[in-house]
Design a protein around this motif. Structure first.
Motif, mmCIF file in Angstrom:
data_model
loop_
_atom_site.group_PDB
_atom_site.id
_atom_site.type_symbol
_atom_site.label_atom_id
_atom_site.label_comp_id
_atom_site.label_asym_id
_atom_site.label_seq_id
_atom_site.Cartn_x
_atom_site.Cartn_y
_atom_site.Cartn_z
ATOM 1 N N GLY A 9 33.779 10.659 -6.522
ATOM 2 C CA GLY A 9 34.373 9.242 -6.835
ATOM 3 C C GLY A 9 32.595 8.654 -7.838
ATOM 4 N N ASP A 10 31.922 9.000 -7.690
ATOM 5 C CA ASP A 10 30.862 8.641 -8.227
ATOM 6 C C ASP A 10 30.713 9.479 -9.568
ATOM 7 N N ARG A 11 30.917 10.830 -9.321
ATOM 8 C CA ARG A 11 31.352 11.754 -10.202
ATOM 9 C C ARG A 11 31.927 11.688 -10.953
ATOM 10 N N ASP A 12 32.816 11.256 -11.070
ATOM 11 C CA ASP A 12 33.939 10.718 -12.082
ATOM 12 C C ASP A 12 33.865 9.694 -13.252
ATOM 13 N N ALA A 58 34.407 -0.809 -18.659
ATOM 14 C CA ALA A 58 35.161 -1.314 -18.694
ATOM 15 C C ALA A 58 36.609 -0.357 -17.988
ATOM 16 N N GLU A 59 36.901 0.643 -19.705
ATOM 17 C CA GLU A 59 37.451 1.509 -20.178
ATOM 18 C C GLU A 59 37.766 3.130 -18.529
ATOM 19 N N THR A 60 36.085 2.738 -17.732
ATOM 20 C CA THR A 60 36.348 3.922 -17.024
ATOM 21 C C THR A 60 37.078 2.894 -15.323
ATOM 22 N N ALA A 61 36.509 1.875 -15.859
ATOM 23 C CA ALA A 61 37.145 1.225 -14.541
ATOM 24 C C ALA A 61 39.204 1.701 -14.563
ATOM 25 N N ASP A 62 38.760 0.868 -15.793
ATOM 26 C CA ASP A 62 40.909 0.749 -16.044
ATOM 27 C C ASP A 62 41.634 2.048 -15.996
ATOM 28 N N ALA A 63 40.642 3.278 -15.944
ATOM 29 C CA ALA A 63 40.755 4.948 -16.033
ATOM 30 C C ALA A 63 40.931 5.213 -14.756
ATOM 31 N N ILE A 95 39.805 1.295 -11.136
ATOM 32 C CA ILE A 95 38.883 0.398 -9.577
ATOM 33 C C ILE A 95 37.940 -1.184 -11.047
ATOM 34 N N PRO A 96 37.226 -2.028 -10.008
ATOM 35 C CA PRO A 96 37.093 -2.694 -10.283
ATOM 36 C C PRO A 96 35.622 -2.408 -11.116
ATOM 37 N N VAL A 97 35.638 -3.537 -12.396
ATOM 38 C CA VAL A 97 34.032 -3.018 -13.190
ATOM 39 C C VAL A 97 33.060 -2.357 -12.362
ATOM 40 N N GLY A 98 32.648 -3.849 -11.378
ATOM 41 C CA GLY A 98 31.762 -3.851 -10.182
ATOM 42 C C GLY A 98 30.952 -2.321 -9.624
ATOM 43 N N THR A 99 32.398 -2.237 -9.276
ATOM 44 C CA THR A 99 32.496 -0.239 -8.242
ATOM 45 C C THR A 99 32.097 0.234 -9.164
ATOM 46 N N VAL A 100 32.562 0.742 -10.783
ATOM 47 C CA VAL A 100 31.715 1.218 -11.938
ATOM 48 C C VAL A 100 30.401 1.323 -11.725
ATOM 49 N N ARG A 101 29.742 0.011 -11.847
ATOM 50 C CA ARG A 101 28.531 -0.231 -11.503
ATOM 51 C C ARG A 101 27.581 0.214 -10.660
ATOM 52 N N SER A 102 28.439 -0.537 -9.883
ATOM 53 C CA SER A 102 27.437 0.363 -8.341
ATOM 54 C C SER A 102 27.843 2.065 -8.327
#
Length: 194
Positions: free
Chosen positions: A140-143, A156-161, A164-171
């Motif tokens: 998940g972190d690598r992706d 936002a695009e990564t979260a959509d891809a 997952i939520p944008v907050g999860t992308v940030r963390s």
């Protein structure tokens, strides 16, 4: 569901909606994004499987085009989400590629302007440590890290891809960056000056 008349004329959504009745229109989406997806897969898994995975990604996208949310004009996050799931099936290949990068001799750039050579040498020196750090990240972190860094997707695009939520992308991105930075000795070799 959004009306075809409300979708912007050149948007990916318009092409996908139109391809539901005229399947050949979907080829325009391939023309727009296949090279981008190919480069991303090559960076992650190597050229050996890139053509097959990109082809498979577009086949999956074509088969799922009826479920595409036409309110989203940009299909890049959707396509990168599909390709990321396909890459996860090849996780062993990706891990083996990073291990090989750790063992491979450092590539030294010998041509080009002085700045380009210096950057190339610094990057080559950091390559084994970077490959090792990437191999040590959770999937998940690598992706998240690679979609932001190599596919140039926004948070936002990564979260959509990835769905997952944008907050999860940030963390995840924060955690991945910390781990990679630590693996590189808490320095960025491209910014160090002698």
């Amino acid at each position: 569901m959004i009306s075809e008349r409300l979708v912007q004329p050149d948007s990916d959504a318009r092409l996908i909606v139109a391809s539901r009745h005229e399947p050949e229109v979907f080829a325009q989406l391939f023309d727009r994004y296949s090279a981008m997806l190919y480069r991303y897969v090559v960076k992650r898994l190597g050229p050996e499987v890139a053509d097959d995975l990109v082809g498979e990604a577009f086949l999956v996208a074509f088969q799922r085009r009826d479920r595409y949310d036409a309110d989203r004009p940009d299909a890049r996050p959707w396509l990168f989400g599909i390709i990321t799931k396909l890459i996860s099936r090849h996780r062993r290949t990706e891990a083996a590629r990073y291990r090989a990068m750790v063992r491979s001799p450092r590539e030294v750039v010998t041509e080009g302007p002085a700045d380009r050579v210096a950057v190339g040498v610094s990057a080559a020196a950091a390559r084994p440590a970077l490959a090792s750090a990437l191999a040590g990240l959770s999937r998940g972190d690598r992706d998240v890290l690679l979609l932001v860094a190599w596919a140039d997707l926004s948070y936002a695009e990564t979260a959509d891809a990835l769905g997952i939520p944008v907050g999860t992308v940030r963390s995840r991105l924060n955690r991945a960056r910390r781990k990679v930075r630590a693996a590189l000795g808490d320095t960025n070799p491209l910014l160090d000056e002698e």
